[in-house]
Design a protein around this motif. Structure first.
Motif, PDB file in Angstrom:
ATOM      1  N   HIS A  11       9.162 -26.225  35.539  1.00 32.27           N
ATOM      2  CA  HIS A  11       9.419 -27.266  36.523  1.00 32.27           C
ATOM      3  C   HIS A  11       8.147 -28.052  36.863  1.00 32.27           C
ATOM      4  O   HIS A  11       7.957 -28.506  37.994  1.00 32.27           O
ATOM      5  N   GLY A  12       7.260 -28.198  35.875  1.00 29.11           N
ATOM      6  CA  GLY A  12       6.051 -28.974  36.072  1.00 29.11           C
ATOM      7  C   GLY A  12       4.897 -28.209  36.669  1.00 29.11           C
ATOM      8  O   GLY A  12       3.804 -28.773  36.848  1.00 29.11           O
ATOM      9  N   TRP A  13       5.082 -26.920  36.995  1.00 29.31           N
ATOM     10  CA  TRP A  13       4.007 -26.119  37.559  1.00 29.31           C
ATOM     11  C   TRP A  13       3.370 -25.266  36.473  1.00 29.31           C
ATOM     12  O   TRP A  13       4.038 -24.739  35.581  1.00 29.31           O
ATOM     13  N   ARG A  14       2.058 -25.105  36.577  1.00 29.47           N
ATOM     14  CA  ARG A  14       1.317 -24.274  35.636  1.00 29.47           C
ATOM     15  C   ARG A  14       1.457 -22.811  36.034  1.00 29.47           C
ATOM     16  O   ARG A  14       1.308 -22.458  37.211  1.00 29.47           O
ATOM     17  N   LEU A  15       1.725 -21.945  35.059  1.00 31.63           N
ATOM     18  CA  LEU A  15       1.896 -20.521  35.301  1.00 31.63           C
ATOM     19  C   LEU A  15       0.763 -19.762  34.622  1.00 31.63           C
ATOM     20  O   LEU A  15       0.444 -20.032  33.459  1.00 31.63           O
ATOM     21  N   GLN A  16       0.176 -18.813  35.344  1.00 30.85           N
ATOM     22  CA  GLN A  16      -0.930 -18.044  34.797  1.00 30.85           C
ATOM     23  C   GLN A  16      -0.848 -16.583  35.230  1.00 30.85           C
ATOM     24  O   GLN A  16      -0.305 -16.269  36.294  1.00 30.85           O
ATOM     25  N   ARG A  17      -1.397 -15.737  34.417  1.00 32.19           N
ATOM     26  CA  ARG A  17      -1.668 -14.347  34.787  1.00 32.19           C
ATOM     27  C   ARG A  17      -3.159 -14.247  35.066  1.00 32.19           C
ATOM     28  O   ARG A  17      -3.975 -14.727  34.272  1.00 32.19           O
ATOM     29  N   GLY A  18      -3.531 -13.662  36.181  1.00 29.52           N
ATOM     30  CA  GLY A  18      -4.924 -13.598  36.559  1.00 29.52           C
ATOM     31  C   GLY A  18      -5.357 -12.206  36.968  1.00 29.52           C
ATOM     32  O   GLY A  18      -4.524 -11.329  37.237  1.00 29.52           O
ATOM     33  N   VAL A  19      -6.659 -12.030  36.999  1.00 26.60           N
ATOM     34  CA  VAL A  19      -7.258 -10.799  37.502  1.00 26.60           C
ATOM     35  C   VAL A  19      -8.238 -11.182  38.592  1.00 26.60           C
ATOM     36  O   VAL A  19      -9.161 -11.982  38.364  1.00 26.60           O
ATOM     37  N   LEU A  20      -8.031 -10.653  39.797  1.00 29.28           N
ATOM     38  CA  LEU A  20      -8.916 -10.946  40.907  1.00 29.28           C
ATOM     39  C   LEU A  20     -10.241 -10.192  40.756  1.00 29.28           C
ATOM     40  O   LEU A  20     -10.372  -9.272  39.941  1.00 29.28           O
ATOM     41  N   ASP A  21     -11.225 -10.583  41.548  1.00 35.00           N
ATOM     42  CA  ASP A  21     -12.530  -9.934  41.493  1.00 35.00           C
ATOM     43  C   ASP A  21     -12.448  -8.442  41.785  1.00 35.00           C
ATOM     44  O   ASP A  21     -13.272  -7.662  41.301  1.00 35.00           O
ATOM     45  N   ASP A  22     -11.435  -8.028  42.579  1.00 37.80           N
ATOM     46  CA  ASP A  22     -11.293  -6.601  42.893  1.00 37.80           C
ATOM     47  C   ASP A  22     -10.452  -5.848  41.867  1.00 37.80           C
ATOM     48  O   ASP A  22     -10.144  -4.672  42.049  1.00 37.80           O
TER      49      ASP A  22
END
Length: 261
Positions: A11-22
């Motif tokens: 729907h026009g939004w970028r999807l990502q998998r991330g890893v936080l600093d913690d």
């Protein structure tokens, strides 16, 4: 954010998998959301009072960060746990038909202003607004209006507002930890048969097990299966608005079944 992995777009939004600093893994949705992310976050927090949902880590105007859900294959036992949890969610209830935050389904706004009863809410806040956007022929629109006029007569016994997901197709149920986890809600106080009808619209693995466990915990009112087309009118209209006339025939079949109730 320590690292990110691109998952495409929706729907026009970028999807990502991330890893936080913690070290925590997260799901990130970003883009110009115009209130969508705040609404989704409010709905997740509300549903999360009763059922398993991703934790909201950040909700801003252009980014939503949620805890990552590790997915697994569904099975009969997980389906039964999900059915019982869905019954618990619905039984938790809501203060009224509607919600105190602006509604969205995908990127489409929905009016969550309260109504005194569900047939009025469904007609005025869900079906008619989307019917006006769907570019139906005059004859199709007239048939749909006739169906709307019957809502109070065919909705079944009055029930108190249920706490519902509101967009419960199979893609919004992730299987994790031996149960179903709800994502992407259009949450509001509504009719619990709406969620059941949405699960039926596009299918769900082991749906018979889900419904069987649900019925054991919180049996729907008699005749609920015959009312499935009534509750599918809104999601079918949404699909006509989003994706065009390819869903018109399914919509009008549902209209015809409501008129025949």
């Amino acid at each position: 954010m320590r690292s990110t992995e691109d998952l495409g777009s929706s729907h026009g939004w970028r999807l990502q998998r991330g890893v936080l600093d913690d070290g925590r893994e997260v799901f990130v949705k970003s883009g110009d959301a115009s209130g969508v992310f705040a609404s989704e976050a409010a709905g997740l927090r509300w549903l999360g009072e009763a059922i398993s949902v991703p934790a909201v880590i950040e909700a801003g105007p252009d980014r939503l960060v949620l805890s990552w859900v590790r997915q697994e294959r569904p099975g009969p036992a997980a389906a039964e746990r999900f059915g019982r949890a869905l019954a618990r969610l619905h039984r938790t209830g809501a203060e009224g038909f509607g919600a105190p935050w602006p509604g969205f389904i995908a990127e489409l706004p929905m009016d969550n202003a309260p109504c005194d009863d569900w047939p009025s809410f469904y007609a005025l806040r869900r079906v008619l607004p989307f019917a006006r956007q769907a570019r139906l022929s005059s004859s199709d629109f007239a048939a749909l209006e006739r169906a709307v006029e019957r809502f109070a007569d065919v909705a079944g016994p009055p029930e108190p507002p249920a706490r519902i997901h509101g967009d419960l197709w199979s893609g919004n149920v992730l299987w994790s930890g031996g149960a179903g986890v709800l994502i992407d809600p259009a949450a509001h106080g509504g009719h619990r048969e709406t969620d059941l009808a949405m699960l039926d619209l596009f299918g769900l693995p082991y749906l018979d097990r889900v419904l069987g466990a649900y019925r054991e915990e919180f049996p729907p009112a008699e005749g609920w299966r015959e009312r499935v087309p009534l509750h599918q009118l809104h999601p079918l209209l949404v699909h006509v608005v989003l994706f065009g006339g390819g869903y018109r025939d399914s919509l009008m079949r549902a209209v015809g079944r409501v008129l025949a109730l």
